[in-house]
Design a protein around this motif. Structure first.
Motif, short mmCIF file in Angstrom:
data_model
loop_
_atom_site.label_atom_id
_atom_site.label_comp_id
_atom_site.label_asym_id
_atom_site.label_seq_id
_atom_site.Cartn_x
_atom_site.Cartn_y
_atom_site.Cartn_z
N ASP A 1 4.01 0.35 -9.31
CA ASP A 1 3.83 -0.31 -10.40
C ASP A 1 3.50 -1.76 -10.04
OD1 ASP A 1 4.22 1.68 -12.21
OD2 ASP A 1 6.41 1.53 -12.43
N GLY A 2 2.88 -1.70 -8.90
CA GLY A 2 2.56 -3.21 -8.41
C GLY A 2 1.45 -3.77 -9.09
N LEU B 1 -3.18 5.83 -10.96
CA LEU B 1 -2.47 5.56 -12.36
C LEU B 1 -1.38 4.55 -11.85
CD1 LEU B 1 -2.47 9.07 -13.77
CD2 LEU B 1 -4.26 7.46 -14.15
N LYS B 2 -1.14 3.71 -12.95
CA LYS B 2 0.03 2.71 -13.19
C LYS B 2 0.87 3.05 -14.37
CE LYS B 2 1.26 -1.89 -13.01
NZ LYS B 2 0.82 -3.58 -13.11
N ILE C 1 -7.24 -0.32 -9.79
CA ILE C 1 -7.94 -0.39 -8.11
C ILE C 1 -6.56 -1.11 -7.62
CG2 ILE C 1 -9.43 -1.09 -6.68
CD1 ILE C 1 -10.55 0.92 -8.87
N ILE C 2 -6.01 -0.57 -6.62
CA ILE C 2 -4.81 -1.29 -5.97
C ILE C 2 -4.91 -1.11 -4.50
CG2 ILE C 2 -3.24 0.76 -6.30
CD1 ILE C 2 -1.06 -1.03 -7.06
N ASP C 3 -4.11 -1.92 -3.78
CA ASP C 3 -4.05 -1.64 -2.26
C ASP C 3 -3.02 -0.50 -2.08
OD1 ASP C 3 -3.54 -2.02 0.38
OD2 ASP C 3 -2.66 -3.96 0.47
N SER C 4 -3.41 0.42 -1.29
CA SER C 4 -2.59 1.64 -1.21
C SER C 4 -1.14 1.45 -0.50
CB SER C 4 -3.39 2.55 -0.09
OG SER C 4 -3.54 1.91 1.09
#
Length: 202
Positions: free
Chosen positions: A30-31, A7-8, A22-25
């Motif tokens: 909030d990136g 979640l963001k 989908i994000i780099d861990s």
């Protein structure tokens, strides 16, 4: 690159709203995201309408090895996507998976209806209990004066009875006191034989 489905948070203070991304861990919460695959609104009371998932894209990222966080996993369980992914891991065919997911959705709808009925029954019981409490609160207020009057009437009757008995007990010892004086009169009668014995000696 280790990717996560998480979640963001967006939205203003005390009004949270989340994007499922989908994000780099290694990036902060909030990136910048690689891709947005849904949203979640925790302020919406209807749990069936407070989220949206792009299931096809999530499955594609799961196949590539993306890790799912606990909040997103709960949303996947609610939508049936977690069951679908589990059955895919077991090697079931697409038709069998669709059939199993459809059966699961029917059962889930039944469970939701049962929950709604249970909530309604609980509300009705609570209202009935409140009404009973109001009736109980009003009833003792009317009966309270009647209960106070009965002890007031009995109290004088109990006080009068001991007052009458007390003089009766005091009179009996007064009458018996003269009866005890009789042995005092007998004492001079015992002196008479002493005088006779003295006359015989002379």
């Amino acid at each position: 690159m280790a990717t996560k489905i998480r979640l963001k948070r967006i939205g203003r203070r005390n009004r949270p709203f989340y994007r499922i991304i989908i994000i780099d861990s290694r990036k902060r919460r909030d990136g910048s995201a690689i891709e947005q695959v849904g949203w979640y609104n925790p302020l919406e009371k209807n749990k069936e309408l407070n989220y949206n998932l792009k299931e096809d894209r999530i499955i594609e990222w799961l196949k590539l090895g993306a890790q799912v966080t606990d909040p997103v996993n709960k949303l996947m369980k609610r939508s049936g996507l977690a069951l679908k992914w589990h059955l895919m891991g077991q090697g079931m065919s697409d038709k069998d998976i669709e059939k199993a997911v459809a059966d699961w959705k029917k059962d889930r709808d039944k469970v939701i209806q049962d929950r709604i009925k249970a909530i309604q029954v609980k509300k009705e019981k609570a209202q009935a209990e409140k009404a009973a409490e109001k009736v109980a609160e009003e009833a003792p207020v009317e009966e309270a004066p009647a209960e106070e009057e009965t002890p007031v009437e009995e109290a004088p009757a109990e006080e009068e009875a001991p007052v009458e008995e007390a003089p009766a007990e005091e009179e009996t010892p007064v009458e018996e006191a003269p009866a005890e004086e009789a042995p005092v009169e007998e004492a001079p009668a015992e002196e008479a034989p002493v005088e006779e014995s003295s006359s015989e000696d002379k």
